[in-house]
Design an enzyme around this catalytic site. Structure first.
Site, PDB file in Angstrom:
ATOM      1  N   SER A   1       0.837  -1.196   0.000  1.00 42.53           N
ATOM      2  CA  SER A   1       0.000   0.000   0.000  1.00 42.53           C
ATOM      3  C   SER A   1       0.872   1.245   0.000  1.00 42.53           C
ATOM      4  O   SER A   1       1.983   1.249   0.555  1.00 42.53           O
ATOM      5  CB  SER A   1      -0.859  -0.019   1.265  1.00 42.53           C
ATOM      6  OG  SER A   1      -1.454   1.238   1.480  1.00 42.53           O
TER       7      SER A   1
ATOM      8  N   TYR B   1      -1.832  -1.358  10.816  1.00 44.86           N
ATOM      9  CA  TYR B   1      -2.099  -1.891   9.474  1.00 44.86           C
ATOM     10  C   TYR B   1      -0.944  -1.547   8.537  1.00 44.86           C
ATOM     11  O   TYR B   1      -0.391  -2.403   7.850  1.00 44.86           O
ATOM     12  CB  TYR B   1      -3.425  -1.321   8.922  1.00 44.86           C
ATOM     13  CG  TYR B   1      -3.563  -1.521   7.427  1.00 44.86           C
ATOM     14  CD1 TYR B   1      -3.864  -2.773   6.908  1.00 44.86           C
ATOM     15  CD2 TYR B   1      -3.361  -0.460   6.526  1.00 44.86           C
ATOM     16  CE1 TYR B   1      -3.956  -2.970   5.531  1.00 44.86           C
ATOM     17  CE2 TYR B   1      -3.454  -0.651   5.162  1.00 44.86           C
ATOM     18  CZ  TYR B   1      -3.759  -1.904   4.672  1.00 44.86           C
ATOM     19  OH  TYR B   1      -3.835  -2.093   3.306  1.00 44.86           O
TER      20      TYR B   1
ATOM     21  N   LYS C   1       2.069  -3.979   6.583  1.00 46.28           N
ATOM     22  CA  LYS C   1       2.434  -4.001   5.154  1.00 46.28           C
ATOM     23  C   LYS C   1       3.944  -3.808   4.992  1.00 46.28           C
ATOM     24  O   LYS C   1       4.598  -4.497   4.217  1.00 46.28           O
ATOM     25  CB  LYS C   1       1.695  -2.894   4.391  1.00 46.28           C
ATOM     26  CG  LYS C   1       0.209  -3.122   4.273  1.00 46.28           C
ATOM     27  CD  LYS C   1      -0.084  -4.255   3.326  1.00 46.28           C
ATOM     28  CE  LYS C   1      -1.504  -4.748   3.433  1.00 46.28           C
ATOM     29  NZ  LYS C   1      -1.755  -6.003   2.765  1.00 46.28           N
TER      30      LYS C   1
HETATM   31  P1  NAD Z   1     -10.929  -7.460   1.234  1.00 50.14           P
HETATM   32  O1  NAD Z   1     -11.103  -7.490   2.709  1.00 50.14           O
HETATM   33  O2  NAD Z   1     -12.119  -7.244   0.374  1.00 50.14           O
HETATM   34  O3  NAD Z   1     -10.204  -8.814   0.753  1.00 50.14           O
HETATM   35  C1  NAD Z   1      -9.296  -9.511   1.555  1.00 50.14           C
HETATM   36  C2  NAD Z   1      -9.725 -10.972   1.561  1.00 50.14           C
HETATM   37  O4  NAD Z   1      -8.789 -11.707   2.360  1.00 50.14           O
HETATM   38  C3  NAD Z   1     -11.104 -11.201   2.160  1.00 50.14           C
HETATM   39  O5  NAD Z   1     -11.878 -12.003   1.293  1.00 50.14           O
HETATM   40  C4  NAD Z   1     -10.825 -11.896   3.489  1.00 50.14           C
HETATM   41  O6  NAD Z   1     -11.863 -12.796   3.826  1.00 50.14           O
HETATM   42  C5  NAD Z   1      -9.512 -12.595   3.187  1.00 50.14           C
HETATM   43  N1  NAD Z   1      -8.672 -12.850   4.368  1.00 50.14           N
HETATM   44  C6  NAD Z   1      -8.289 -11.976   5.327  1.00 50.14           C
HETATM   45  N2  NAD Z   1      -7.512 -12.587   6.230  1.00 50.14           N
HETATM   46  C7  NAD Z   1      -7.370 -13.876   5.823  1.00 50.14           C
HETATM   47  C8  NAD Z   1      -6.689 -15.003   6.333  1.00 50.14           C
HETATM   48  N3  NAD Z   1      -5.999 -14.932   7.481  1.00 50.14           N
HETATM   49  N4  NAD Z   1      -6.733 -16.162   5.650  1.00 50.14           N
HETATM   50  C9  NAD Z   1      -7.445 -16.251   4.499  1.00 50.14           C
HETATM   51  N5  NAD Z   1      -8.123 -15.220   3.972  1.00 50.14           N
HETATM   52  C10 NAD Z   1      -8.095 -14.051   4.626  1.00 50.14           C
HETATM   53  O7  NAD Z   1      -9.794  -6.371   0.929  1.00 50.14           O
HETATM   54  P2  NAD Z   1      -9.290  -5.791  -0.469  1.00 50.14           P
HETATM   55  O8  NAD Z   1      -9.676  -4.373  -0.523  1.00 50.14           O
HETATM   56  O9  NAD Z   1      -9.688  -6.684  -1.572  1.00 50.14           O
HETATM   57  O10 NAD Z   1      -7.724  -5.836  -0.207  1.00 50.14           O
HETATM   58  C11 NAD Z   1      -6.912  -6.891  -0.683  1.00 50.14           C
HETATM   59  C12 NAD Z   1      -5.492  -6.648  -0.232  1.00 50.14           C
HETATM   60  O11 NAD Z   1      -5.041  -5.406  -0.745  1.00 50.14           O
HETATM   61  C13 NAD Z   1      -5.310  -6.572   1.289  1.00 50.14           C
HETATM   62  O12 NAD Z   1      -4.088  -7.183   1.633  1.00 50.14           O
HETATM   63  C14 NAD Z   1      -5.243  -5.087   1.549  1.00 50.14           C
HETATM   64  O13 NAD Z   1      -4.517  -4.773   2.721  1.00 50.14           O
HETATM   65  C15 NAD Z   1      -4.519  -4.602   0.306  1.00 50.14           C
HETATM   66  N6  NAD Z   1      -4.787  -3.186   0.017  1.00 50.14           N
HETATM   67  C16 NAD Z   1      -6.085  -2.779  -0.111  1.00 50.14           C
HETATM   68  C17 NAD Z   1      -6.344  -1.433  -0.357  1.00 50.14           C
HETATM   69  C18 NAD Z   1      -7.771  -0.946  -0.472  1.00 50.14           C
HETATM   70  O14 NAD Z   1      -7.997   0.249  -0.382  1.00 50.14           O
HETATM   71  N7  NAD Z   1      -8.775  -1.791  -0.704  1.00 50.14           N
HETATM   72  C19 NAD Z   1      -5.290  -0.522  -0.474  1.00 50.14           C
HETATM   73  C20 NAD Z   1      -3.974  -0.983  -0.361  1.00 50.14           C
HETATM   74  C21 NAD Z   1      -3.744  -2.339  -0.112  1.00 50.14           C
HETATM   75  C1  UD1 Z   2      -6.867   4.682   3.934  1.00 50.09           C
HETATM   76  C2  UD1 Z   2      -5.811   4.278   4.916  1.00 50.09           C
HETATM   77  C3  UD1 Z   2      -4.668   3.609   4.187  1.00 50.09           C
HETATM   78  C4  UD1 Z   2      -5.184   2.428   3.383  1.00 50.09           C
HETATM   79  C5  UD1 Z   2      -6.285   2.926   2.447  1.00 50.09           C
HETATM   80  C6  UD1 Z   2      -6.918   1.800   1.696  1.00 50.09           C
HETATM   81  C7  UD1 Z   2      -5.968   5.868   6.776  1.00 50.09           C
HETATM   82  C8  UD1 Z   2      -5.289   6.941   7.543  1.00 50.09           C
HETATM   83  N1  UD1 Z   2      -5.354   5.437   5.668  1.00 50.09           N
HETATM   84  O1  UD1 Z   2      -6.281   5.597   3.010  1.00 50.09           O
HETATM   85  O2  UD1 Z   2      -3.723   3.148   5.124  1.00 50.09           O
HETATM   86  O3  UD1 Z   2      -4.150   1.845   2.631  1.00 50.09           O
HETATM   87  O4  UD1 Z   2      -7.314   3.570   3.213  1.00 50.09           O
HETATM   88  O5  UD1 Z   2      -7.652   0.968   2.545  1.00 50.09           O
HETATM   89  O6  UD1 Z   2      -7.034   5.405   7.150  1.00 50.09           O
HETATM   90  N2  UD1 Z   2     -12.636  10.854   3.805  1.00 50.09           N
HETATM   91  C9  UD1 Z   2     -13.644  11.689   4.223  1.00 50.09           C
HETATM   92  N3  UD1 Z   2     -14.788  11.143   4.730  1.00 50.09           N
HETATM   93  C10 UD1 Z   2     -14.968   9.789   4.845  1.00 50.09           C
HETATM   94  C11 UD1 Z   2     -13.923   8.932   4.408  1.00 50.09           C
HETATM   95  C12 UD1 Z   2     -12.773   9.502   3.907  1.00 50.09           C
HETATM   96  O7  UD1 Z   2     -13.510  12.918   4.140  1.00 50.09           O
HETATM   97  O8  UD1 Z   2     -16.019   9.343   5.323  1.00 50.09           O
HETATM   98  C13 UD1 Z   2     -11.416  11.441   3.219  1.00 50.09           C
HETATM   99  C14 UD1 Z   2     -10.142  11.131   3.969  1.00 50.09           C
HETATM  100  O9  UD1 Z   2      -9.906  12.071   4.979  1.00 50.09           O
HETATM  101  C15 UD1 Z   2      -9.100  11.175   2.841  1.00 50.09           C
HETATM  102  C16 UD1 Z   2      -9.892  10.676   1.614  1.00 50.09           C
HETATM  103  O10 UD1 Z   2     -11.258  10.863   1.936  1.00 50.09           O
HETATM  104  O11 UD1 Z   2      -8.703  12.505   2.591  1.00 50.09           O
HETATM  105  C17 UD1 Z   2      -9.644   9.214   1.304  1.00 50.09           C
HETATM  106  O12 UD1 Z   2      -9.882   8.438   2.474  1.00 50.09           O
HETATM  107  P1  UD1 Z   2      -9.870   6.842   2.468  1.00 50.09           P
HETATM  108  O13 UD1 Z   2     -10.751   6.338   1.395  1.00 50.09           O
HETATM  109  O14 UD1 Z   2     -10.148   6.382   3.862  1.00 50.09           O
HETATM  110  O15 UD1 Z   2      -8.381   6.460   2.042  1.00 50.09           O
HETATM  111  P2  UD1 Z   2      -6.970   6.927   2.664  1.00 50.09           P
HETATM  112  O16 UD1 Z   2      -7.154   7.695   3.910  1.00 50.09           O
HETATM  113  O17 UD1 Z   2      -6.202   7.548   1.570  1.00 50.09           O
END
Ligand code: NAD
Ligand code: UD1
Length: 340
Positions: A126, A151, A155
């Site tokens: 991330s 979190y 990562k």
């Molecule tokens: P998500 O929660 O929708 O998907 C994660 C999946 O992993 C889920 O289906 C959950 O059931 C499964 N899981 C969690 N822990 C597990 C375990 N111990 N064993 C087996 N399965 C397990 O999340 P996502 O948004 O699809 O994210 C996927 C990956 O990308 C994650 O590692 C997350 O940290 C990373 N990531 C997500 C974002 C985002 O904004 N969505 C941003 C940066 C990184």
């Molecule tokens: C967040 C996480 C980041 C993670 C990412 C994806 C934090 C501090 N960071 O990023 O670690 O990798 O999600 O899961 O939580 N916002 C509002 N109102 C809301 C929600 C969000 O104003 O109800 C604003 C936030 O302040 C930010 C932007 O929207 O400026 C994006 O927020 P968000 O979607 O939560 O993502 P990040 O904060 O960038």
């Protein structure tokens, strides 16, 4: 020859979209998930959309015996490792749960891979590993480490574990993909992000306001040093993100080592711009109120995605309008997510 890919967390938001893109690119898949944050309905729809039967193993990545059985049963060529917990606020309240699930889970997975001789992995990292960057856009060689929550630290630690692993054994092929802010949904409107409880992230919150599930958006801070005072992020369409994984796995075929790529668009939008764009795309109002800054938030963050473009031949092609339209299609077709 067709490669067989294990997708951990493949039932989740990004994983389900990745499944479709890997299948379209001709890979065979096995999905492993413990369903702690996802619904099997998502996988059922992926099967329906793709017309493929995907073997599914319901297991935890911390369950070494289950992993050993999986690697014995299927000839896996590479692992795309999405499984993990991702709620920042919850990670502050329950750090041990996050370190156990994300770090211990990843280590167990890598041990099982090593034992099975599977040494190619693409890891979901991330942009959070960059902390509050000194400048934008963010390049892969920017310093990492100033993460503000468990979190983010999970990562970073997994990135470092993988770096040490590659240093100890030159056969490993590792891609660390640093995602910016994934949003959007598959064009069909059949799969998308289905957060449990109140969404923490902006886009699912906005779409629940538009569909009438929530009254208004809380904008966390309007006194940032940004053009309109609200936070700026690099939102990337989940299908573009998924395609980046296909490119990364193909690139890893070229040779061993650790590779790091930002997956972002290179463009930032503010919270207010996002709300306005969503109103346009949905035709529904998205009222908002300004509130205080959210702890741990940074003012602005966007990627320099040129390394991925140069090395992977990958570039995000879906713009803000498409991100909002596709989110809206998913939200309006499934107002209660996979439960509807
Ligand atoms: P998500 O929660 O929708 O998907 C994660 C999946 O992993 C889920 O289906 C959950 O059931 C499964 N899981 C969690 N822990 C597990 C375990 N111990 N064993 C087996 N399965 C397990 O999340 P996502 O948004 O699809 O994210 C996927 C990956 O990308 C994650 O590692 C997350 O940290 C990373 N990531 C997500 C974002 C985002 O904004 N969505 C941003 C940066 C990184
Ligand atoms: C967040 C996480 C980041 C993670 C990412 C994806 C934090 C501090 N960071 O990023 O670690 O990798 O999600 O899961 O939580 N916002 C509002 N109102 C809301 C929600 C969000 O104003 O109800 C604003 C936030 O302040 C930010 C932007 O929207 O400026 C994006 O927020 P968000 O979607 O939560 O993502 P990040 O904060 O960038």
């Amino acid at each position: 020859m067709k490669q067989t890919i294990l997708i951990t967390g493949g039932v989740g938001y990004i994983g389900s979209h990745a499944c479709l893109e890997f299948l379209a690119a001709g890979f065979r898949l096995v999905v492993l998930d413990n369903l702690c944050n996802s619904s099997l309905e998502s996988l059922r729809r992926v099967k329906e959309l793709s017309g493929h039967n995907i073997p599914f193993v319901e297991a935890d990545i911390r369950d070494r015996a289950a992993l050993d059985r999986l690697f014995a049963e299927y000839a896996i060529d590479a692992v795309i490792h999405f499984a993990g917990l991702k709620a920042v606020g919850e990670s502050v309240e329950k750090p041990l749960r996050y370190y156990d699930n994300n770090i211990a889970g990843s280590i167990t997975l890598f041990e099982a891979m090593q034992a099975a001789g599977v040494k190619t992995v693409v890891f979901s990292s991330s942009a959070t590993v960059y902390g509050d960057p000194a400048s934008v856009p963010i390049r892969e060689d920017f310093p990492v480490g100033a993460t503000t929550n468990p979190y983010g630290r999970s990562k970073l630690i997994i990135e470092q574990v993988l770096g040490d692993l590659a240093a100890s054994d030159p056969e490993w092929r590792i891609a660390l993909l640093r995602y910016f802010n994934p949003v959007g949904a598959h064009k069909s409107g059949r799969i998308g992000e289905d957060p449990r409880g109140t969404p923490n992230n902006l886009m699912p919150y906005i779409s629940q306001v538009a569909v009438g599930r929530r009254e208004y958006l809380n904008v966390w801070g309007n006194d940032y040093p940004t053009p309109d005072g609200t936070g700026v992020r690099d939102y990337i369409h989940v299908v573009d993100l998924a395609l980046g994984h296909v490119k990364a796995v193909e690139k890893l075929r070229e040779g061993p080592g650790v590779r790091i790529w930002n997956l972002g668009t290179g463009r930032g939008y503010s919270v207010v711009e996002m709300a306005r764009a969503f109103e346009q795309a949905s035709g529904r109002p998205v009222p908002y109120k300004f509130g205080p800054r959210r702890a741990g938030d940074i003012a602005q963050c966007w990627a320099d995605p040129s390394l991925a473009e140069h090395e992977l031949g990958w570039k995000a092609s879906r713009g803000l309008e498409e991100m909002c339209e596709d989110t809206w299609r998913w939200q309006s077709m499934n107002p209660n997510g996979f439960d509807s």
